[in-house]
Scaffold this motif. Sequence first.
Motif, PDB file in Angstrom:
ATOM      1  N   LYS A  55      70.701  67.775 109.638  1.00  0.00           N
ATOM      2  CA  LYS A  55      70.433  66.615 108.777  1.00  0.00           C
ATOM      3  C   LYS A  55      71.230  65.392 109.220  1.00  0.00           C
ATOM      4  CE  LYS A  55      69.184  69.191 104.669  1.00  0.00           C
ATOM      5  NZ  LYS A  55      69.532  69.571 103.315  1.00  0.00           N
ATOM      6  N   ARG A  56      72.404  65.617 109.750  1.00  0.00           N
ATOM      7  CA  ARG A  56      73.270  64.519 110.190  1.00  0.00           C
ATOM      8  C   ARG A  56      72.946  64.038 111.607  1.00  0.00           C
ATOM      9  NH1 ARG A  56      76.348  61.996 106.621  1.00  0.00           N
ATOM     10  NH2 ARG A  56      77.846  61.629 108.253  1.00  0.00           N
ATOM     11  N   GLY A  57      72.063  64.749 112.291  1.00  0.00           N
ATOM     12  CA  GLY A  57      71.722  64.365 113.653  1.00  0.00           C
ATOM     13  C   GLY A  57      72.691  64.894 114.693  1.00  0.00           C
ATOM     14  N   ALA A  58      73.544  65.821 114.299  1.00  0.00           N
ATOM     15  CA  ALA A  58      74.501  66.425 115.231  1.00  0.00           C
ATOM     16  C   ALA A  58      73.845  67.676 115.825  1.00  0.00           C
ATOM     17  CB  ALA A  58      75.800  66.766 114.509  1.00  0.00           C
ATOM     18  N   TYR A  59      72.868  67.443 116.697  1.00  0.00           N
ATOM     19  CA  TYR A  59      72.023  68.525 117.186  1.00  0.00           C
ATOM     20  C   TYR A  59      72.763  69.535 118.051  1.00  0.00           C
ATOM     21  CZ  TYR A  59      68.575  65.286 115.428  1.00  0.00           C
ATOM     22  OH  TYR A  59      67.873  64.440 114.622  1.00  0.00           O
ATOM     23  N   LEU A  60      73.670  69.075 118.868  1.00  0.00           N
ATOM     24  CA  LEU A  60      74.423  70.010 119.705  1.00  0.00           C
ATOM     25  C   LEU A  60      75.275  70.941 118.845  1.00  0.00           C
ATOM     26  CD1 LEU A  60      75.111  71.018 122.490  1.00  0.00           C
ATOM     27  CD2 LEU A  60      76.892  69.267 122.623  1.00  0.00           C
ATOM     28  N   ALA A  61      75.933  70.376 117.831  1.00  0.00           N
ATOM     29  CA  ALA A  61      76.746  71.194 116.923  1.00  0.00           C
ATOM     30  C   ALA A  61      75.861  72.188 116.171  1.00  0.00           C
ATOM     31  CB  ALA A  61      77.503  70.301 115.945  1.00  0.00           C
ATOM     32  N   ALA A  62      74.673  71.757 115.755  1.00  0.00           N
ATOM     33  CA  ALA A  62      73.749  72.648 115.049  1.00  0.00           C
ATOM     34  C   ALA A  62      73.301  73.787 115.958  1.00  0.00           C
ATOM     35  CB  ALA A  62      72.538  71.862 114.552  1.00  0.00           C
ATOM     36  N   ALA A  63      72.960  73.454 117.198  1.00  0.00           N
ATOM     37  CA  ALA A  63      72.535  74.483 118.144  1.00  0.00           C
ATOM     38  C   ALA A  63      73.660  75.479 118.400  1.00  0.00           C
ATOM     39  CB  ALA A  63      72.083  73.839 119.451  1.00  0.00           C
TER      40      ALA A  63
ATOM     41  N   GLN B 168      73.414  79.372 117.598  1.00  0.00           N
ATOM     42  CA  GLN B 168      73.594  80.319 118.698  1.00  0.00           C
ATOM     43  C   GLN B 168      74.705  81.319 118.386  1.00  0.00           C
ATOM     44  OE1 GLN B 168      75.280  78.896 122.436  1.00  0.00           O
ATOM     45  NE2 GLN B 168      73.697  80.050 123.524  1.00  0.00           N
ATOM     46  N   TYR B 169      75.772  80.838 117.777  1.00  0.00           N
ATOM     47  CA  TYR B 169      76.873  81.722 117.371  1.00  0.00           C
ATOM     48  C   TYR B 169      76.361  82.801 116.413  1.00  0.00           C
ATOM     49  CZ  TYR B 169      81.305  83.319 115.452  1.00  0.00           C
ATOM     50  OH  TYR B 169      82.365  84.097 115.047  1.00  0.00           O
ATOM     51  N   ALA B 170      75.534  82.390 115.455  1.00  0.00           N
ATOM     52  CA  ALA B 170      74.988  83.354 114.490  1.00  0.00           C
ATOM     53  C   ALA B 170      74.102  84.382 115.188  1.00  0.00           C
ATOM     54  CB  ALA B 170      74.203  82.617 113.406  1.00  0.00           C
ATOM     55  N   VAL B 171      73.270  83.942 116.127  1.00  0.00           N
ATOM     56  CA  VAL B 171      72.384  84.870 116.846  1.00  0.00           C
ATOM     57  C   VAL B 171      73.191  85.857 117.681  1.00  0.00           C
ATOM     58  CG1 VAL B 171      70.652  85.028 118.684  1.00  0.00           C
ATOM     59  CG2 VAL B 171      70.403  83.315 116.882  1.00  0.00           C
ATOM     60  N   LEU B 172      74.196  85.360 118.375  1.00  0.00           N
ATOM     61  CA  LEU B 172      74.981  86.219 119.261  1.00  0.00           C
ATOM     62  C   LEU B 172      75.880  87.199 118.509  1.00  0.00           C
ATOM     63  CD1 LEU B 172      76.010  83.657 122.022  1.00  0.00           C
ATOM     64  CD2 LEU B 172      74.286  85.468 122.182  1.00  0.00           C
TER      65      LEU B 172
ATOM     66  N   ALA C 270      68.100  80.918 112.510  1.00  0.00           N
ATOM     67  CA  ALA C 270      69.002  80.466 113.568  1.00  0.00           C
ATOM     68  C   ALA C 270      68.214  80.120 114.834  1.00  0.00           C
ATOM     69  CB  ALA C 270      70.053  81.527 113.864  1.00  0.00           C
ATOM     70  N   LEU C 271      67.269  80.954 115.192  1.00  0.00           N
ATOM     71  CA  LEU C 271      66.448  80.667 116.368  1.00  0.00           C
ATOM     72  C   LEU C 271      65.625  79.397 116.173  1.00  0.00           C
ATOM     73  CD1 LEU C 271      65.315  84.275 117.264  1.00  0.00           C
ATOM     74  CD2 LEU C 271      66.648  82.742 118.738  1.00  0.00           C
ATOM     75  N   PHE C 272      65.102  79.209 114.971  1.00  0.00           N
ATOM     76  CA  PHE C 272      64.326  77.999 114.698  1.00  0.00           C
ATOM     77  C   PHE C 272      65.201  76.752 114.799  1.00  0.00           C
ATOM     78  CE2 PHE C 272      62.229  74.850 111.981  1.00  0.00           C
ATOM     79  CZ  PHE C 272      60.987  74.819 112.582  1.00  0.00           C
ATOM     80  N   ILE C 273      66.406  76.831 114.284  1.00  0.00           N
ATOM     81  CA  ILE C 273      67.336  75.696 114.400  1.00  0.00           C
ATOM     82  C   ILE C 273      67.618  75.404 115.864  1.00  0.00           C
ATOM     83  CG2 ILE C 273      69.729  74.983 114.007  1.00  0.00           C
ATOM     84  CD1 ILE C 273      69.510  76.344 111.237  1.00  0.00           C
ATOM     85  N   MET C 274      67.795  76.449 116.659  1.00  0.00           N
ATOM     86  CA  MET C 274      68.029  76.246 118.092  1.00  0.00           C
ATOM     87  C   MET C 274      66.837  75.534 118.739  1.00  0.00           C
ATOM     88  SD  MET C 274      69.860  79.891 118.983  1.00  0.00           S
ATOM     89  CE  MET C 274      69.798  79.677 120.746  1.00  0.00           C
ATOM     90  N   VAL C 275      65.621  75.956 118.397  1.00  0.00           N
ATOM     91  CA  VAL C 275      64.422  75.326 118.953  1.00  0.00           C
ATOM     92  C   VAL C 275      64.390  73.844 118.591  1.00  0.00           C
ATOM     93  CG1 VAL C 275      61.897  75.238 118.816  1.00  0.00           C
ATOM     94  CG2 VAL C 275      63.053  77.447 119.006  1.00  0.00           C
ATOM     95  N   LYS C 276      64.585  73.532 117.322  1.00  0.00           N
ATOM     96  CA  LYS C 276      64.515  72.138 116.866  1.00  0.00           C
ATOM     97  C   LYS C 276      65.655  71.298 117.446  1.00  0.00           C
ATOM     98  CE  LYS C 276      61.622  71.028 114.443  1.00  0.00           C
ATOM     99  NZ  LYS C 276      60.324  70.521 114.863  1.00  0.00           N
ATOM    100  N   ALA C 277      66.844  71.861 117.494  1.00  0.00           N
ATOM    101  CA  ALA C 277      67.994  71.111 118.009  1.00  0.00           C
ATOM    102  C   ALA C 277      67.838  70.824 119.499  1.00  0.00           C
ATOM    103  CB  ALA C 277      69.288  71.887 117.743  1.00  0.00           C
TER     104      ALA C 277
END
Length: 103
Positions: free
Chosen positions: A28-36, A40-44, A55-62
């Motif tokens: 929401k804040r536009g901090a896409y790298l931090a979101a990804a 990724q941390y959650a997936v791993l 988590a995977l969807f957030i990675m795709v969008k980010a």
Amino acid sequence: FMEHSRLVNHIGDHAPDLELHVARYYMKRGAYLAAANRAQYAVLNYPEAPATEEALFIMVKAYDSLGLTDLRDDAERVMRKNFPNSVYYVRGLERKEPWWKLW
């Protein structure tokens, strides 16, 4: 001791949800790298958690927002293979639940 063990298990069960709460905030804040990175941390670290789908969807969008098409395509391929009928393809990251309801 038993109560402590139950508390640790309870916290552990919700850790991926908390990671994604932060990742959604970053999106929401536009901090896409931090979101990804959070996703990724959650997936791993919690690959069997129900939160892996989001988590995977957030990675795709980010990754898409960052213009990282190879990473986006990789995350999307994994998501489509594991969650072919994901609700996130239809609704996106918008949630109907209140912001404070994490689980």
